[in-house]
Design a protein around this motif. Structure first.
Motif, PDB file in Angstrom:
ATOM      1  N   LEU A 386       8.378  -2.815  -6.962  1.00  0.00           N
ATOM      2  CA  LEU A 386       7.342  -1.831  -7.231  1.00  0.00           C
ATOM      3  C   LEU A 386       6.161  -2.518  -7.914  1.00  0.00           C
ATOM      4  CD1 LEU A 386       6.384   1.177  -7.368  1.00  0.00           C
ATOM      5  CD2 LEU A 386       7.374   1.228  -9.670  1.00  0.00           C
ATOM      6  N   PRO A 392      -2.066  -2.814  -2.971  1.00  0.00           N
ATOM      7  CA  PRO A 392      -0.870  -2.747  -2.117  1.00  0.00           C
ATOM      8  C   PRO A 392      -0.671  -4.001  -1.284  1.00  0.00           C
ATOM      9  CG  PRO A 392      -2.635  -1.386  -1.236  1.00  0.00           C
ATOM     10  CD  PRO A 392      -3.085  -1.812  -2.580  1.00  0.00           C
ATOM     11  N   TYR A 395       2.470  -6.385  -1.777  1.00  0.00           N
ATOM     12  CA  TYR A 395       3.739  -6.251  -1.052  1.00  0.00           C
ATOM     13  C   TYR A 395       3.714  -7.112   0.211  1.00  0.00           C
ATOM     14  CZ  TYR A 395       4.593  -1.995  -3.858  1.00  0.00           C
ATOM     15  OH  TYR A 395       4.799  -1.092  -4.870  1.00  0.00           O
ATOM     16  N   PRO A 402       8.320  -2.201  -0.409  1.00  0.00           N
ATOM     17  CA  PRO A 402       8.022  -1.344  -1.567  1.00  0.00           C
ATOM     18  C   PRO A 402       9.167  -0.391  -1.844  1.00  0.00           C
ATOM     19  CG  PRO A 402       6.809  -0.600   0.360  1.00  0.00           C
ATOM     20  CD  PRO A 402       7.477  -1.898   0.761  1.00  0.00           C
ATOM     21  N   LEU A 407       2.095   3.627  -2.343  1.00  0.00           N
ATOM     22  CA  LEU A 407       1.812   2.198  -2.417  1.00  0.00           C
ATOM     23  C   LEU A 407       0.788   1.840  -3.477  1.00  0.00           C
ATOM     24  CD1 LEU A 407       1.738   1.322   1.403  1.00  0.00           C
ATOM     25  CD2 LEU A 407       3.683   1.344  -0.195  1.00  0.00           C
TER      26      LEU A 407
END
Length: 489
Positions: A386, A392, A395, A402, A407
């Motif tokens: 996380l 985002p 990730y 995730p 996100l």
């Protein structure tokens, strides 16, 4: 190959040479298409220079991976955007793999080229061959006239443009069913793409379109939109694309910061348009050129920029096609030396923006890459993680899944684009988001949590629910201010 039908509407000026002096269509496009294709490739060179340009690209890349692994759009994969661009990313990843955005960069080149070709066709039909070439070239030169992270990214606004230009192209030829489909395509790329319906409606009224024509256009709009809703989740589609963004689309919070961003991006685009703004201001205010729908197109696009009161640079891309056509309309009235001056000025400005794209540092990308490295070091390949922040892309860079469908922290706090005023916090989250987030956290607790808020309004210290969820975690490191937590055994 494009063909040129007789104009559907009366225009006062036919351009410097006039419609009767046109070359055969095949020879015209054979000469022009390679030029526009080369220019489209050159103006997008910076887009291939870095792995990722902005968080929107990262969001789309992560969404595409989630969809490829069984995620359902508007259920387990969510965003405030329509589905067309996420599907495009998913398709590109399915064919070419998800490790690079290069295929999407190529798609962006194709989108810009399509927009330029359609604009050239519109201008040629109205004002002659020279105007067609001018409009196509100006469209590509102006399209890079923003901060490179806005102009060069393969995100929503780039893929709006060919649909909006196609809608105007079809309206100009009274092809109302296709016009409706193009409006639907623009909306399904991003909601603000539907702004092109305003100049289309004007064109329908001006040419005296009948009730059947209106029905054809409406059916063309409704069909693809309904199909997209049914292909996902109709209730979720309606919520995420229309009804669920009330708090996000607000001017409250950091008004001066947001206003400064809007003025800055306006000034940047004005620099890119330095070659055409003087002719537009000087000529079109005193000459009748049959450009009413173009002014409406520009006004409706400006309204699309204003919607939501965020004024991000990529929003301004919607202004480029109508600006290019209005500039062409002005230049085709003036002597040829003014045309040469305008194009050369636009070319020089384009060169400045390309240099900016190639040479400017990308500190936020470097930060995301370092955080991604920390995630890889502390989480195994199949362990969810996380990132509590607004990046985002971390990730995707880390190649880690995730732990939540949300996100960014923005969906859980309403933080976006520097807004740090009174409308940031848990109570301003998307309806039901925290209930879902807590369930996801309990069912599949992330191996690593990164607090990437770095003192912003959505930080862990200001988010009570997240602090409670981190009770079973301990801090093990710090990456440029981002705190790394791992789950205790």
């Amino acid at each position: 190959m494009l063909t040129e039908a007789p104009p559907s509407l009366p225009y006062v000026s036919e351009g410097r040479r006039g419609a009767s002096d046109r070359r055969p269509a095949a020879g015209y496009w054979t000469r022009l298409l390679p030029l526009l294709a080369l220019l489209a490739c050159v103006t997008r060179i910076p887009s291939f220079a870095v792995p990722l340009w902005n968080p929107d690209e990262g969001y789309l890349a992560v969404q595409a991976r989630m969809l490829a692994h069984g995620g359902q759009l508007y259920e387990t994969v969510v965003d405030r955007k329509p589905p067309l661009v996420p599907w495009l990313y998913e398709a590109a990843f399915a064919v070419f793999g998800s490790g690079s955005l290069t295929p999407l960069r190529v798609c962006a080149v194709a989108a810009q080229l399509t927009s330029a070709v359609l604009l050239a066709s519109i201008a040629r039909r109205r004002w002659g061959d020279t105007a067609g070439r001018t409009a196509g070239v100006l469209c590509l030169l102006l399209s890079v006239g923003l901060n490179p992270e806005d102009a060069q990214a393969a995100t929503f606004e780039v893929f709006i443009l060919p649909w909006t230009v196609a809608a105007v192209w079809c309206a100009d030829r009274r092809r109302w069913a296709l016009c409706g489909i193009a409006i639907a395509g623009a909306f399904l790329a991003k909601q603000t793409g539907a702004a092109v319906a305003v100049p289309v409606a004007w064109a329908m009224w001006r040419c005296g379109a009948g009730g059947r024509d209106v029905v054809r256009c409406a059916a063309g709009v409704a069909g693809p939109v309904l199909a997209a809703a049914l292909a996902t989740d109709p209730a979720g589609f309606l919520f995420w694309t229309v009804t669920g963004s009330g708090a996000y689309a607000s001017f409250t919070g950091s008004e001066l910061h947001v206003l400064a961003r809007g003025l800055t991006n306006t000034a940047i685009l004005a620099v890119a348009c330095a070659g055409i703004l003087p002719p537009v201001v000087r000529v079109l205010r005193i000459a009748r050129t049959g450009c009413g729908e173009l002014w409406l197109w520009l006004a409706s696009s400006a309204g699309a920029v204003l919607v939501g009161f965020h004024f991000f640079g990529h929003y301004f891309l919607q202004l480029v096609p109508p600006l290019a056509l209005l500039g062409t309309a002005a230049l085709q009235i003036l002597p040829r030396d003014r045309l040469v001056t305008a194009v050369l000025t636009s070319l020089c400005c384009c060169g400045l923006f390309l240099a900016w794209g190639m040479l400017a540092p990308r500190p936020e990308l470097g930060h995301a890459q370092r955080v991604a490295q920390a995630l890889r070091a502390h989480a195994a390949a199949r362990e969810p993680v996380l990132v509590w922040g607004m990046h985002p892309e971390t990730y995707w860079l880390a190649d880690r899944a995730p732990a939540s469908r949300y996100l960014t922290a923005g969906l859980l706090t309403n933080y976006s684009g520097g807004r740090d005023g009174p409308q940031v916090g848990e109570k301003y989250a998307v309806d039901g988001a925290w209930r879902t987030f807590r369930r996801e956290f309990a069912d599949g607790p992330p191996a690593v949590v990164v607090d990437d808020s770095r003192g912003r309004a959505y930080g862990v210290e200001r988010t009570r629910s997240l602090r409670r969820m981190l009770v079973g975690y301990e801090a093990v490191g710090n990456v440029d201010g981002a705190v790394v937590y791992v789950r205790r055994n």
